[in-house]
Structures are given as C-alpha cells and as structure tokens.
Write an enzyme that holds these catalytic residues in place. Sequence first.
Site, PDB file in Angstrom:
ATOM      1  N   GLN A   1     -88.459 -79.514  92.589  1.00 55.10           N
ATOM      2  CA  GLN A   1     -89.162 -78.635  90.869  1.00 55.10           C
ATOM      3  C   GLN A   1     -89.289 -80.112  90.074  1.00 55.10           C
ATOM      4  O   GLN A   1     -90.281 -79.999  89.011  1.00 55.10           O
ATOM      5  CB  GLN A   1     -87.821 -78.334  90.651  1.00 55.10           C
TER       6      GLN A   1
ATOM      7  N   ASN B   1     -82.890 -89.356  94.870  1.00 56.23           N
ATOM      8  CA  ASN B   1     -83.776 -89.995  96.248  1.00 56.23           C
ATOM      9  C   ASN B   1     -83.689 -91.184  94.975  1.00 56.23           C
ATOM     10  O   ASN B   1     -83.905 -90.685  93.499  1.00 56.23           O
ATOM     11  CB  ASN B   1     -83.547 -89.948  97.158  1.00 56.23           C
TER      12      ASN B   1
ATOM     13  N   THR C   1     -79.325 -91.775  96.370  1.00 55.98           N
ATOM     14  CA  THR C   1     -79.667 -92.106  98.442  1.00 55.98           C
ATOM     15  C   THR C   1     -80.503 -92.508  98.149  1.00 55.98           C
ATOM     16  O   THR C   1     -81.297 -93.385  97.772  1.00 55.98           O
ATOM     17  CB  THR C   1     -79.303 -91.219  98.587  1.00 55.98           C
ATOM     18  N   LEU C   2     -80.163 -93.723  98.682  1.00 55.43           N
ATOM     19  CA  LEU C   2     -81.414 -95.273  98.760  1.00 55.43           C
ATOM     20  C   LEU C   2     -81.694 -95.528 100.294  1.00 55.43           C
ATOM     21  O   LEU C   2     -81.879 -96.373 101.231  1.00 55.43           O
ATOM     22  CB  LEU C   2     -80.027 -96.683  98.652  1.00 55.43           C
ATOM     23  N   GLY C   3     -82.139 -94.815 101.225  1.00 49.68           N
ATOM     24  CA  GLY C   3     -81.985 -94.346 102.599  1.00 49.68           C
ATOM     25  C   GLY C   3     -81.316 -95.851 103.416  1.00 49.68           C
ATOM     26  O   GLY C   3     -80.025 -95.369 103.544  1.00 49.68           O
TER      27      GLY C   3
ATOM     28  N   GLY D   1     -80.803 -85.517 103.509  1.00 54.31           N
ATOM     29  CA  GLY D   1     -80.520 -85.833 101.902  1.00 54.31           C
ATOM     30  C   GLY D   1     -79.456 -84.115 101.901  1.00 54.31           C
ATOM     31  O   GLY D   1     -77.816 -84.415 101.366  1.00 54.31           O
ATOM     32  N   ASP D   2     -79.496 -83.137 102.933  1.00 61.54           N
ATOM     33  CA  ASP D   2     -78.623 -82.321 102.258  1.00 61.54           C
ATOM     34  C   ASP D   2     -77.460 -82.635 103.462  1.00 61.54           C
ATOM     35  O   ASP D   2     -76.090 -82.104 102.994  1.00 61.54           O
ATOM     36  CB  ASP D   2     -78.979 -81.032 103.352  1.00 61.54           C
TER      37      ASP D   2
END
Length: 162
Positions: free
Chosen positions: A22, A44, A72-74, A105-106
């Site tokens: 979005q 992320n 999140t940073l992979g 991610g989920d």
Amino acid sequence: MVRHAEACRRHGMPFAADPSQQLARLEPDAIPGLFEGARYLFTNAYEQALLLRRTGLSGQDVLRRVGAWVVTLGADGARIERHAAPAVTVPAVPVARVADPTGAGDAFRAGFLAEHARGRDDTEAVRTGCALAATALESVGSQDYEASYGSVRERALAGAGR
C-alpha cells in the site's frame, strides 16, 4: 486497510500494521492512516525507507505514532525500534538453503505476534519470528511447511546460541 486501522483506533483496539504494497499506492498524506496508533508497525528495510520518503516523516516522527517499529533485515535478522529507546537488532536464524522467499515476512510476523501473545519480550519475539521465517525460506511455497511451536522455539534458541 485504512478503514480497519481507523476502526481499531475508534474502538480502542490494539492492532499491528503492515502497510507493505500500500505504500506505493496511497497518496502520501494517507499513509499515516495505515499505522497511526498501531502497537506494532512491520516493514522490511526497503519499505521503511519508502515510508519515510513518501510521507516526509522522520523515523522519530513515526516512532512517536506507534508502539514499536519492527524492521526485517533479510539475512541480517530484524530490528525493533521504540521512541526514546535504543534499537535492538536480533540476528537471523541460520538457513540451510533458501528455497523460496515467498511468505517469509508473513511467517516472521506470525512468530513475532505469537510470542507476544505468550507474554515474551521483544527480543524473544524477534528470535521466534526469525526462526519461523527461516523455516518458510527453506520451503517452496508460502505455506507448504509444517512447524510445531516446540520445533520453532528450539530453532530460535539454537540461533541465539543457547
């Protein structure tokens, strides 16, 4: 998504926000409506930069509007930020082989929120989120894996060196 966030605010219900796709679609002035008042804002690193660029807000502006910002940073894990508190970065859980990033991610968010529902602190929640994300990364398909709570916690603790 904006209507759901508005309903949560109106009824005093805690909510988590994950604006992801979005961010590119909404007008910049509508984006804060996605996360204003959220207990947790999830992005992320790319989405974090996009959110800041599109809204013109600073990181501290956003942190004053949410309980915590989880980024999140992979392969580097995840970072949790709170207003007027030092950021905490938790390393990723090692992955044997990346088969498919779809759903990681989920899976992270599910592990994170499940741990908070169990009363765990931010660091433990991030560790478990990373462990479930690692499980998802090793599987082809977004939900084509099975994981028990015990196996995910064991992986989270092993990843933390315990």
